[in-house]
Design a protein around this motif. Structure first.
Motif, PDB file in Angstrom:
ATOM      1  N   SER A 170      -5.408  -3.431  -4.756  1.00 58.26           N
ATOM      2  CA  SER A 170      -6.432  -3.641  -3.731  1.00 58.26           C
ATOM      3  C   SER A 170      -6.761  -5.123  -3.567  1.00 58.26           C
ATOM      4  CB  SER A 170      -7.697  -2.863  -4.088  1.00 58.26           C
ATOM      5  OG  SER A 170      -7.434  -1.472  -4.132  1.00 58.26           O
ATOM      6  N   TRP A 171      -6.936  -5.836  -4.681  1.00 56.75           N
ATOM      7  CA  TRP A 171      -7.207  -7.269  -4.587  1.00 56.75           C
ATOM      8  C   TRP A 171      -6.019  -8.013  -3.975  1.00 56.75           C
ATOM      9  CZ3 TRP A 171     -11.685  -9.540  -4.729  1.00 56.75           C
ATOM     10  CH2 TRP A 171     -12.748  -8.949  -5.430  1.00 56.75           C
ATOM     11  N   ILE A 225      -8.516  -1.127   3.294  1.00 62.63           N
ATOM     12  CA  ILE A 225      -8.122  -1.413   1.910  1.00 62.63           C
ATOM     13  C   ILE A 225      -9.306  -1.197   0.977  1.00 62.63           C
ATOM     14  CG2 ILE A 225      -7.454  -3.280   0.342  1.00 62.63           C
ATOM     15  CD1 ILE A 225      -5.695  -4.353   2.677  1.00 62.63           C
ATOM     16  N   ALA A 226     -10.484  -1.655   1.405  1.00 60.17           N
ATOM     17  CA  ALA A 226     -11.687  -1.456   0.591  1.00 60.17           C
ATOM     18  C   ALA A 226     -12.003   0.027   0.433  1.00 60.17           C
ATOM     19  CB  ALA A 226     -12.867  -2.191   1.234  1.00 60.17           C
ATOM     20  N   MET A 264      -9.967   2.478   0.315  1.00 59.50           N
ATOM     21  CA  MET A 264      -8.981   3.150  -0.528  1.00 59.50           C
ATOM     22  C   MET A 264      -9.236   2.965  -2.024  1.00 59.50           C
ATOM     23  SD  MET A 264      -5.380   2.645   1.529  1.00 59.50           S
ATOM     24  CE  MET A 264      -4.502   3.701   0.373  1.00 59.50           C
ATOM     25  N   THR A 265     -10.216   2.137  -2.381  1.00 64.19           N
ATOM     26  CA  THR A 265     -10.563   2.001  -3.803  1.00 64.19           C
ATOM     27  C   THR A 265     -11.394   3.180  -4.297  1.00 64.19           C
ATOM     28  OG1 THR A 265     -12.562   0.723  -3.283  1.00 64.19           O
ATOM     29  CG2 THR A 265     -10.520  -0.518  -3.639  1.00 64.19           C
ATOM     30  N   VAL A 303       0.836  -1.204   0.000  1.00 68.26           N
ATOM     31  CA  VAL A 303       0.000   0.000   0.000  1.00 68.26           C
ATOM     32  C   VAL A 303       0.869   1.250   0.000  1.00 68.26           C
ATOM     33  CG1 VAL A 303      -1.630   1.361   1.375  1.00 68.26           C
ATOM     34  CG2 VAL A 303      -1.996  -1.096   1.085  1.00 68.26           C
ATOM     35  N   THR A 356      -3.551  -6.815  -1.895  1.00 68.01           N
ATOM     36  CA  THR A 356      -3.389  -6.552  -0.462  1.00 68.01           C
ATOM     37  C   THR A 356      -4.588  -7.051   0.344  1.00 68.01           C
ATOM     38  OG1 THR A 356      -4.272  -4.311  -0.797  1.00 68.01           O
ATOM     39  CG2 THR A 356      -1.878  -4.574  -0.828  1.00 68.01           C
ATOM     40  N   GLY A 357      -5.789  -7.017  -0.262  1.00 72.44           N
ATOM     41  CA  GLY A 357      -6.962  -7.539   0.422  1.00 72.44           C
ATOM     42  C   GLY A 357      -6.838  -9.025   0.714  1.00 72.44           C
ATOM     43  N   TRP A 372      -4.619   0.449  -9.515  1.00 71.01           N
ATOM     44  CA  TRP A 372      -4.864   0.393  -8.074  1.00 71.01           C
ATOM     45  C   TRP A 372      -5.856  -0.718  -7.714  1.00 71.01           C
ATOM     46  CZ3 TRP A 372      -1.935   1.969  -4.403  1.00 71.01           C
ATOM     47  CH2 TRP A 372      -2.410   1.899  -3.090  1.00 71.01           C
ATOM     48  N   GLY A 373      -6.740  -1.072  -8.635  1.00 72.88           N
ATOM     49  CA  GLY A 373      -7.637  -2.191  -8.389  1.00 72.88           C
ATOM     50  C   GLY A 373      -6.867  -3.482  -8.176  1.00 72.88           C
TER      51      GLY A 373
END
Length: 419
Positions: A392-393, A316-317, A319-320, A255, A395-396, A388-389
């Motif tokens: 996100s997946w 994290i969610a 930050m999308t 991140v 790091t999620g 960035w998507g």
């Protein structure tokens, strides 16, 4: 000095060093405060120099004409060498003592940090950053063991939380200074200022630290250390905590590695200086680690770890979103969740390792920094593949893994969970 705190003199190499009659040191005592101050300064120096390059990655990518993933190697080589140095330097500290190893670590790292800005090429910079990472392993390898040996078990969670808070403030300060300075001067001057600051922290550490009283020297046999490391893998709870450390750091460093590229790019278009100011949210991590340390005494380590991991995933969610305010709020939640989780997991490892008589803290740090080196670098490819998507997946998934492990740790019997 509080009533009941009796000053004594502890002789070290012929010099009188002020200490306390009470041992192990409890929260509120003079000895406890000195130990916490010293390790706070050490953590501040470590994480200021280690993570300052995160705020400079866009500038480094431009200056050396490399990709974001390649620029991120300036951090990855440091964390990889830190990980590799933890176990041998832990073994060395068993023979030489915790304080000599920690002191040498901080001063050597300061020298490498000051030399880094003079690098004529990316290759030289990577070598110096690798040496810096190995030097910093001396503090990281021994700090948790020192706390476990010197601080009373009932005060250890709070002390560990404050130590992790120093990590958080150091990480924030390094990123904040570097990001702010790079808009005024180049990245070389920014790194030079940070190197000088790290040397000042090393001086504070040496002046404040108390002599070891719970430490017993042992021969520095590498084979014996490897047996101790192997023994730490025989406990299922420790294995899960090691994995927690790997996943936590792999997701978190990704991140912070690539957020600057997102915020300075299309859609936000912020200057590098403004992006650097955003790193002040690291204060949330410092507060969270301290609070988490206290909450474990009331609710148990497993429950607090689960709560913090869920918070990290929620951040994290958030930050999308395409709105800067929501992105920053999500970063606050991610940072708080990470530092709370790390404070709980690292303190838990220290206590279990002390009970089992293994090199648990060293193995935890090995996994933790390997997570940074491997996870952060691979995260650059996630950014390249999916923007960035993709980050996100990626790091999620790391945060979700921590949640699942925290649930399994809840199933440990109360006696084993608190050991």
């Amino acid at each position: 000095m509080k009533a009941g705190d009796v000053a004594i003199a502890t002789t070290v190499r012929g010099a009188a060093v002020p200490g306390l009659a009470e041992f192990p040191y409890r929260r509120g005592s003079t000895g406890f405060r000195r130990i916490v101050l010293a390790l706070f300064a050490g953590a501040l120096a470590t994480f200021t120099v280690l993570y300052s390059v995160q705020a400079l990655l866009p500038a480094l990518a431009d200056d050396f004409a490399v990709s974001p993933a390649t620029a991120s190697l300036t951090l990855s080589v440091s964390t990889a060498m830190l990980a590799l140095g933890v176990i041998p330097l832990t073994a060395l500290s068993e023979r030489l003592g915790r304080i000599p190893v920690m002191t040498t670590s901080l001063f050597a790292a300061g020298v490498f940090a000051i030399a880094a800005p003079f690098s004529p090429s990316l290759a030289v910079l990577l070598v110096l950053r690798a040496l810096l990472g190995f030097a910093l392993a001396g503090l990281q390898a021994t700090a948790m063991s020192y706390l476990a040996e010197e601080v009373h078990p009932r005060s250890l969670g709070f002390a560990m939380g404050l130590y992790i808070a120093g990590n958080g403030i150091g990480g924030m300060l390094g990123r904040l200074l570097a990001g702010s300075l790079v808009d005024v001067v180049d990245w070389r001057v920014a790194l030079g200022v940070i190197g000088a600051l790290s040397l000042m922290c090393a001086v504070v550490f040496r002046a404040a630290i108390l002599p070891s009283r719970g430490f017993t020297p042992r021969p520095a046999h590498f084979a014996g250390s490897m047996r101790s490391v192997a023994a730490s893998f025989t406990d299922s709870g420790m294995l899960r905590l090691y994995t927690v450390g790997f996943l936590l750091m792999g997701g978190f460093v990704t991140v912070y590695n690539y957020l600057g590229f997102r915020l300075t790019g299309p859609g936000f278009g912020l200057s590098q200086g403004l992006v650097g100011l955003i790193f002040i949210v690291y204060l949330a991590g410092s507060a969270a680690s301290s609070v988490a340390g206290r909450l474990t005494e009331r609710f148990g380590r497993g429950r607090v770890l689960l709560l913090c991991a869920v918070g990290m995933l929620a951040g994290i969610a958030m930050m999308t979103a395409g709105t800067l305010a929501v992105v920053i709020a999500g970063l606050v939640v991610v940072t708080a969740g990470f530092f709370g989780s790390h404070a709980v997991a690292s303190g838990w490892v220290g206590l279990r390792a002390k009970t089992l008589g293994t090199q648990g803290p060293a193995v935890y740090l090995l996994c933790y920094y390997l997570g940074s080196a491997a996870g952060g670098t691979v995260g650059g490819y996630a950014l390249h593949a999916g923007g960035w998507g993709g980050v996100s997946w990626y790091t999620g998934a790391f945060a979700a893994g921590v949640i699942l492990l925290a649930i399994t740790l809840l199933r440990l019997s109360p006696a084993r969970a608190d050991s």
